[in-house]
Write an enzyme that holds these catalytic residues in place. Structure first.
Site, mmCIF file in Angstrom:
data_model
loop_
_atom_site.group_PDB
_atom_site.id
_atom_site.type_symbol
_atom_site.label_atom_id
_atom_site.label_comp_id
_atom_site.label_asym_id
_atom_site.label_seq_id
_atom_site.Cartn_x
_atom_site.Cartn_y
_atom_site.Cartn_z
ATOM 1 N N LEU A 37 -39.831 20.002 15.165
ATOM 2 C CA LEU A 37 -39.477 19.582 16.526
ATOM 3 C C LEU A 37 -39.482 20.727 17.533
ATOM 4 C CD1 LEU A 37 -36.548 17.102 15.717
ATOM 5 C CD2 LEU A 37 -39.004 16.640 15.919
ATOM 6 N N HIS A 38 -39.991 20.415 18.723
ATOM 7 C CA HIS A 38 -40.003 21.363 19.834
ATOM 8 C C HIS A 38 -39.438 20.652 21.061
ATOM 9 C CE1 HIS A 38 -43.464 19.010 21.017
ATOM 10 N NE2 HIS A 38 -44.130 19.377 19.927
ATOM 11 N N GLY A 65 -40.751 19.277 23.484
ATOM 12 C CA GLY A 65 -41.418 18.007 23.821
ATOM 13 C C GLY A 65 -40.726 16.848 23.130
ATOM 14 N N HIS A 66 -40.527 16.983 21.824
ATOM 15 C CA HIS A 66 -39.811 15.945 21.071
ATOM 16 C C HIS A 66 -38.389 15.781 21.623
ATOM 17 C CE1 HIS A 66 -42.551 17.631 17.803
ATOM 18 N NE2 HIS A 66 -42.900 16.365 17.817
ATOM 19 N N GLN A 91 -52.013 8.521 8.829
ATOM 20 C CA GLN A 91 -52.661 8.823 10.115
ATOM 21 C C GLN A 91 -53.472 10.119 10.067
ATOM 22 O OE1 GLN A 91 -48.724 8.925 12.158
ATOM 23 N NE2 GLN A 91 -49.602 10.583 13.345
ATOM 24 N N GLU A 123 -46.262 11.148 26.580
ATOM 25 C CA GLU A 123 -47.571 10.999 27.242
ATOM 26 C C GLU A 123 -48.557 12.066 26.761
ATOM 27 O OE1 GLU A 123 -46.706 11.002 31.417
ATOM 28 O OE2 GLU A 123 -46.240 8.845 31.421
ATOM 29 N N LYS A 124 -48.067 13.052 26.040
ATOM 30 C CA LYS A 124 -48.969 14.041 25.419
ATOM 31 C C LYS A 124 -50.031 13.311 24.594
ATOM 32 C CE LYS A 124 -50.293 17.792 23.060
ATOM 33 N NZ LYS A 124 -50.080 17.636 21.656
ATOM 34 N N SER A 174 -46.869 21.482 21.148
ATOM 35 C CA SER A 174 -47.381 20.689 20.023
ATOM 36 C C SER A 174 -46.976 21.398 18.742
ATOM 37 C CB SER A 174 -48.907 20.595 20.096
ATOM 38 O OG SER A 174 -49.430 20.169 18.852
ATOM 39 N N ARG A 220 -48.706 21.606 16.274
ATOM 40 C CA ARG A 220 -49.917 22.278 15.790
ATOM 41 C C ARG A 220 -50.176 23.619 16.490
ATOM 42 N NH1 ARG A 220 -51.988 16.656 15.033
ATOM 43 N NH2 ARG A 220 -52.404 16.469 12.791
HETATM 44 P P1 AMP Z 1 -45.425 14.042 16.690
HETATM 45 O O1 AMP Z 1 -44.296 14.641 15.939
HETATM 46 O O2 AMP Z 1 -46.510 15.003 17.043
HETATM 47 O O3 AMP Z 1 -45.924 12.777 16.053
HETATM 48 O O4 AMP Z 1 -44.831 13.598 18.088
HETATM 49 C C1 AMP Z 1 -43.733 12.739 18.169
HETATM 50 C C2 AMP Z 1 -43.591 12.265 19.578
HETATM 51 O O5 AMP Z 1 -43.392 13.389 20.432
HETATM 52 C C3 AMP Z 1 -44.835 11.540 20.087
HETATM 53 O O6 AMP Z 1 -44.433 10.423 20.865
HETATM 54 C C4 AMP Z 1 -45.511 12.587 20.931
HETATM 55 O O7 AMP Z 1 -46.311 12.046 21.962
HETATM 56 C C5 AMP Z 1 -44.303 13.313 21.498
HETATM 57 N N1 AMP Z 1 -44.685 14.663 21.953
HETATM 58 C C6 AMP Z 1 -45.344 15.615 21.247
HETATM 59 N N2 AMP Z 1 -45.553 16.700 22.004
HETATM 60 C C7 AMP Z 1 -45.027 16.430 23.221
HETATM 61 C C8 AMP Z 1 -44.932 17.160 24.447
HETATM 62 N N3 AMP Z 1 -45.431 18.385 24.584
HETATM 63 N N4 AMP Z 1 -44.312 16.559 25.491
HETATM 64 C C9 AMP Z 1 -43.800 15.320 25.388
HETATM 65 N N5 AMP Z 1 -43.856 14.573 24.257
HETATM 66 C C10 AMP Z 1 -44.459 15.119 23.183
#
Ligand code: AMP
Length: 290
Positions: free
Chosen positions: A37-38, A40-41, A65, A152-153, A189, A191
């Site tokens: 988690l960062h 964004g999450h 996925q 929205e990323k 991200s 990644r």
């Molecule tokens: P993930 O763990 O990559 O599957 O992401 C989980 C959720 O966090 C998804 O809804 C992503 O779109 C969201 N997310 C990932 N990176 C960002 C970011 N930089 N800003 C906002 N939401 C994000």
């Protein structure tokens, strides 16, 4: 509820706590993630807290996925760190389902969305969105939240989820949260951890190129030549472009001439072995010339 999140690992335990929450008349928000988690999450968790009484964050690195040869085995994992970050925000429940429970032997069902998944990331990752749609359907049915929040990323993912939720009459409201970026513009991200020091220095140019492209469009430069120039720039910087396109915000239809409706500029590109995606909104502009 106490400030320490409840850790739930089974569907049965989750159902029990959700039922209790519902009986007490409280509303539930779900934030699905794959961990590492960062900010964004965490922004989505913060948004969830403003919308509902109880926030569930799920962490599940969903194998279905990831395509053949993608980074499932190396995907960053930080269970302890994730739990500490979620606790700090006052997350009520952390749901950590196991792969065996999500996909038991004999599992044979896939949720697929047509049209929206035939473009952008769906071209180079043909099985990705079916994996996302299936796991999100399962998470929604397991958690039965009032709302679920996505970033929205992953804009195409957000539209795909809104589509199947509507089509399958799943009683949940899907909300999108804005993209959270580093101060240099790079979209956060999990990644990004793959980037070498040198790649990390170049990575923000992806967003910078989108912003420059948008400026050119607002200055009435033709779309096709602006796109060509932006692609040339990215290539010169060392990006291997998957796509750079302007598409409609609702149905992702391709815009090739006049941006006459709300749109977004979408990009996916590799820096070394790391695939980066980004997108920014672009408002309607009357083009001087096609
Ligand atoms: P993930 O763990 O990559 O599957 O992401 C989980 C959720 O966090 C998804 O809804 C992503 O779109 C969201 N997310 C990932 N990176 C960002 C970011 N930089 N800003 C906002 N939401 C994000």
């Amino acid at each position: 509820m106490s400030s320490k999140p409840k850790i739930i690992r089974s569907i049965q335990a989750l159902r029990k706590i959700v039922a209790c929450t519902r009986t007490s008349g409280k509303t539930i928000a779900l934030v699905p993630t794959m961990g590492a988690l960062h900010e964004g999450h965490l922004s989505l968790v913060k948004l969830a807290k403003t919308k509902c009484d109880i926030v569930i964050a799920s962490i599940f690195v969903n194998p279905t996925q990831f395509g053949q040869g993608e980074d499932l085995s190396t995907y960053p994992r930080d269970s302890k760190g994730d739990q500490a970050k979620l606790a700090q925000l006052g997350t009520d429940i952390i749901y950590l389902p196991k792969a065996e429970q999500m996909y038991p032997e004999g599992f044979a069902t896939t949720v697929t969305v047509t049209d929206l998944t035939n473009v952008l990331c769906g071209v180079s990752r043909p099985t990705h969105f079916a994996g996302v749609a299936t796991v999100v359907t399962k998470l929604l049915l397991q958690c039965l939240p009032d709302i679920a929040i996505f970033g929205e990323k992953d804009y195409q993912q957000l539209l795909v989820i809104k589509r199947f939720v509507q089509d399958l009459n799943i009683p949940v409201k899907i909300l999108g949260g804005p993209i959270i970026r580093e101060t240099d513009g790079l979209a956060l991200s999990s990644r990004n951890a793959y980037l070498t020091k040198a790649e990390r220095e170049v990575a923000p140019k992806l967003n910078e190129t989108l912003l420059n492209l948008r400026q050119n469009l607002y200055a009435r430069q033709p779309l096709s030549t602006s796109l060509t120039a932006a692609k040339r720039r990215l290539k010169t910087l060392g990006f291997d472009i998957d796509y750079l396109e302007v598409r409609d915000v609702k149905d992702l239809s391709l815009i090739t001439k006049t941006i006459n409706r709300p749109a977004r500029i979408f990009v996916a590109a590799y820096l070394g072995t790391t695939r980066l995606i980004d997108n920014i909104p672009v408002r309607s502009v009357a083009q001087a010339k096609p």
